[in-house]
Design an enzyme around this catalytic site. Sequence first.
Site, PDB file in Angstrom:
ATOM      1  N   LYS A 173      39.031 -18.246  17.785  1.00 46.66           N
ATOM      2  CA  LYS A 173      39.572 -19.591  17.985  1.00 46.66           C
ATOM      3  C   LYS A 173      39.078 -20.163  19.318  1.00 46.66           C
ATOM      4  CE  LYS A 173      43.396 -21.389  19.736  1.00 46.66           C
ATOM      5  NZ  LYS A 173      42.857 -22.696  20.091  1.00 46.66           N
ATOM      6  N   GLU A 248      41.727 -11.973  30.243  1.00 46.82           N
ATOM      7  CA  GLU A 248      40.988 -12.523  31.391  1.00 46.82           C
ATOM      8  C   GLU A 248      41.702 -13.807  31.793  1.00 46.82           C
ATOM      9  OE1 GLU A 248      38.641 -10.994  32.879  1.00 46.82           O
ATOM     10  OE2 GLU A 248      38.317  -9.436  31.391  1.00 46.82           O
ATOM     11  N   CYS A 282      36.649 -20.199  36.424  1.00 47.86           N
ATOM     12  CA  CYS A 282      37.656 -19.250  36.926  1.00 47.86           C
ATOM     13  C   CYS A 282      37.176 -18.558  38.201  1.00 47.86           C
ATOM     14  CB  CYS A 282      37.975 -18.224  35.849  1.00 47.86           C
ATOM     15  SG  CYS A 282      36.510 -17.378  35.267  1.00 47.86           S
ATOM     16  N   GLU A 384      46.931 -21.707  41.192  1.00 52.99           N
ATOM     17  CA  GLU A 384      45.622 -22.111  40.671  1.00 52.99           C
ATOM     18  C   GLU A 384      45.646 -23.604  40.321  1.00 52.99           C
ATOM     19  OE1 GLU A 384      44.431 -20.917  36.672  1.00 52.99           O
ATOM     20  OE2 GLU A 384      42.474 -20.359  37.459  1.00 52.99           O
TER      21      GLU A 384
HETATM   22  P1  NAD Z   1      45.030 -21.765  28.047  1.00 53.33           P
HETATM   23  O1  NAD Z   1      45.724 -20.506  28.345  1.00 53.33           O
HETATM   24  O2  NAD Z   1      45.835 -23.014  27.947  1.00 53.33           O
HETATM   25  O3  NAD Z   1      44.256 -21.669  26.658  1.00 53.33           O
HETATM   26  C1  NAD Z   1      43.270 -20.693  26.390  1.00 53.33           C
HETATM   27  C2  NAD Z   1      43.191 -20.453  24.902  1.00 53.33           C
HETATM   28  O4  NAD Z   1      44.410 -19.876  24.470  1.00 53.33           O
HETATM   29  C3  NAD Z   1      43.007 -21.725  24.066  1.00 53.33           C
HETATM   30  O5  NAD Z   1      42.164 -21.441  22.975  1.00 53.33           O
HETATM   31  C4  NAD Z   1      44.414 -22.016  23.590  1.00 53.33           C
HETATM   32  O6  NAD Z   1      44.476 -22.747  22.388  1.00 53.33           O
HETATM   33  C5  NAD Z   1      44.938 -20.603  23.375  1.00 53.33           C
HETATM   34  N1  NAD Z   1      46.393 -20.473  23.402  1.00 53.33           N
HETATM   35  C6  NAD Z   1      47.300 -21.233  24.070  1.00 53.33           C
HETATM   36  N2  NAD Z   1      48.551 -20.800  23.828  1.00 53.33           N
HETATM   37  C7  NAD Z   1      48.432 -19.733  22.993  1.00 53.33           C
HETATM   38  C8  NAD Z   1      49.366 -18.851  22.376  1.00 53.33           C
HETATM   39  N3  NAD Z   1      50.680 -18.968  22.568  1.00 53.33           N
HETATM   40  N4  NAD Z   1      48.898 -17.860  21.603  1.00 53.33           N
HETATM   41  C9  NAD Z   1      47.566 -17.708  21.409  1.00 53.33           C
HETATM   42  N5  NAD Z   1      46.640 -18.529  21.934  1.00 53.33           N
HETATM   43  C10 NAD Z   1      47.063 -19.517  22.726  1.00 53.33           C
HETATM   44  O7  NAD Z   1      43.885 -21.901  29.125  1.00 53.33           O
HETATM   45  P2  NAD Z   1      42.882 -23.099  29.340  1.00 53.33           P
HETATM   46  O8  NAD Z   1      43.633 -24.225  29.989  1.00 53.33           O
HETATM   47  O9  NAD Z   1      42.114 -23.349  28.089  1.00 53.33           O
HETATM   48  O10 NAD Z   1      41.845 -22.472  30.386  1.00 53.33           O
HETATM   49  C11 NAD Z   1      42.020 -22.505  31.758  1.00 53.33           C
HETATM   50  C12 NAD Z   1      42.490 -21.168  32.280  1.00 53.33           C
HETATM   51  O11 NAD Z   1      41.612 -20.143  31.872  1.00 53.33           O
HETATM   52  C13 NAD Z   1      42.507 -21.098  33.790  1.00 53.33           C
HETATM   53  O12 NAD Z   1      43.694 -20.478  34.206  1.00 53.33           O
HETATM   54  C14 NAD Z   1      41.320 -20.228  34.126  1.00 53.33           C
HETATM   55  O13 NAD Z   1      41.396 -19.534  35.345  1.00 53.33           O
HETATM   56  C15 NAD Z   1      41.308 -19.295  32.978  1.00 53.33           C
HETATM   57  N6  NAD Z   1      39.997 -18.687  32.811  1.00 53.33           N
HETATM   58  C16 NAD Z   1      39.858 -17.361  33.135  1.00 53.33           C
HETATM   59  C17 NAD Z   1      38.605 -16.758  33.011  1.00 53.33           C
HETATM   60  C18 NAD Z   1      38.412 -15.308  33.339  1.00 53.33           C
HETATM   61  O14 NAD Z   1      37.387 -14.772  32.955  1.00 53.33           O
HETATM   62  N7  NAD Z   1      39.323 -14.657  34.019  1.00 53.33           N
HETATM   63  C19 NAD Z   1      37.515 -17.507  32.555  1.00 53.33           C
HETATM   64  C20 NAD Z   1      37.703 -18.854  32.258  1.00 53.33           C
HETATM   65  C21 NAD Z   1      38.953 -19.430  32.378  1.00 53.33           C
END
Ligand code: NAD
Length: 481
Positions: A173, A248, A282, A384
């Site tokens: 997804k 992650e 990130c 963050e």
């Molecule tokens: P998010 O957590 O809102 O969403 C990430 C994914 O999870 C999306 O596909 C979303 O639809 C899905 N999701 C949301 N709620 C869910 C649930 N209850 N169950 C299953 N899936 C669910 O994050 P975002 O806003 O898309 O991304 C930004 C964040 O990602 C920042 O905190 C950033 O630091 C982090 N990030 C971390 C890394 C890493 O490698 N550590 C890399 C890139 C981004």
Amino acid sequence: MEKLMNYVDGVYCPPINEQYFDNINPATGEVYCLIPDSDDNDLALAVTAAEKAFPIWSNMPAEERSKILVRFSEGIEKRMEQFVAAESKDNGKPITLARHVDIPRAVSNFHFFASAIIHFSSESHYMEGVGINYTTRKPIGIVACISPWNLPLYLFSWKIAPALAAGNCVIAKPSEITPYTATMLGEIATEAGLPPGVLNILNGTGAKIGDAMVRHPKISAISFTGGTATGEHIARTAAPMFKKLSLELGGKNPTIIFDDCDFDDALKTTIRSSFANQGQICLCGSRIFVQKGIYEKFKEAFVAKVSSSKVSFPEDPKANLGAIVSESHLTKILTYIDLAKKEGGKVLTGGNRVFLPAPHDKGFYLEPTIFESLPYDCKTNQEEIFGPVVTIMPFETEEEVLMMANSTKYGLASSVWTTNVKKAHRMADQLNMGIVWVNAWLIRDLRTPFGGMKASGVGREGGLEALRFFTEPKNIFIKVD
Ligand code: NAD
């Protein structure tokens, strides 16, 4: 209006409930396509397809799987400009960034894991006079890959490539904010000769289809990249089912600049590490610690360069920063800018929304922003923000900067600037981060473990770590006498 589809059992299909929601172009603020609002019924079809495909895929020799993944990589490379344009439009990032970073990296991810799987070996432990242990590593079964919006295809492929290479069937997804390029992968999969059902791509929200994936009893492992709060929710849901988890999560990374650094290199790279992809990586460094001897000089040069950065629409080849990914994310960042001011922060440059001329007048643009005079332990320096907002702080000693750098709940990445090799080792050793770059930022070797400590995640991606995550080890002992 174009309607995106799901990709299930080797074919594109609409969501069963025929429900869609808007996909907004961040550069213009306008709706430009519709996204399936998939639910449990779509997931049920994907699980059935994946179950049927698993014996075929998992029993296929690694060399054959490898060839298919090479074709995947080549398929993206052949359509490079199509993917570049789609990624930039969906996310708002400068087209030059999508062309030089995002899409080439997706090509490399498939190519790397196509090769890695044919070099992957398991262990054997000989016990003298007693017997021999050997370990097999078999694919897990059906795994879920859930990715965020900041590096859409780059991070999506970073998960599905090792999952597929290891012989699993995948239900993936992409973020509902940037689903376009992941959806394009269905066509590439079919052309590469991937058997139907091996890769299924479902579009929709995290709360509905994402959550359904996490709860599904036939999905045995979840590889997730996203926010720390979402990771916590996923861990809480999946733990009672004993699913394998790779998380992650977020970061609040320090950039540490010593008096004895290569000044020009530190300055040039810190501009990138602060504001690349509008600060929405990130690994971006959002807390910049500069040693007192060069603090004023660095600050002046940094502010001068950053304030002349060009914020522009993504297709502008001169754009240093493009659009923020969504209106709600822009609002979140602006709220943090207000908070930083309330906490006593002084704006050295930026701080305001940018309005470009039509047709980009409703796009989500923001000036790159630098704050000074904030204590290391205030909210702005602990939480963050994930946007083009950084703070700059002076320090005197190694001990002091280590204490401040390690003070957040996160532990993802850091960047240290010094020409003293002993100091570099001392700092690297004591920073509680999964990744430390010395005199560099974002140089990635795909063989190395990737991930963070503390609230930045659980487990590591990359190289053998990823192949180990996506396989189940079994130790077999044979008595020799
Ligand atoms: P998010 O957590 O809102 O969403 C990430 C994914 O999870 C999306 O596909 C979303 O639809 C899905 N999701 C949301 N709620 C869910 C649930 N209850 N169950 C299953 N899936 C669910 O994050 P975002 O806003 O898309 O991304 C930004 C964040 O990602 C920042 O905190 C950033 O630091 C982090 N990030 C971390 C890394 C890493 O490698 N550590 C890399 C890139 C981004």
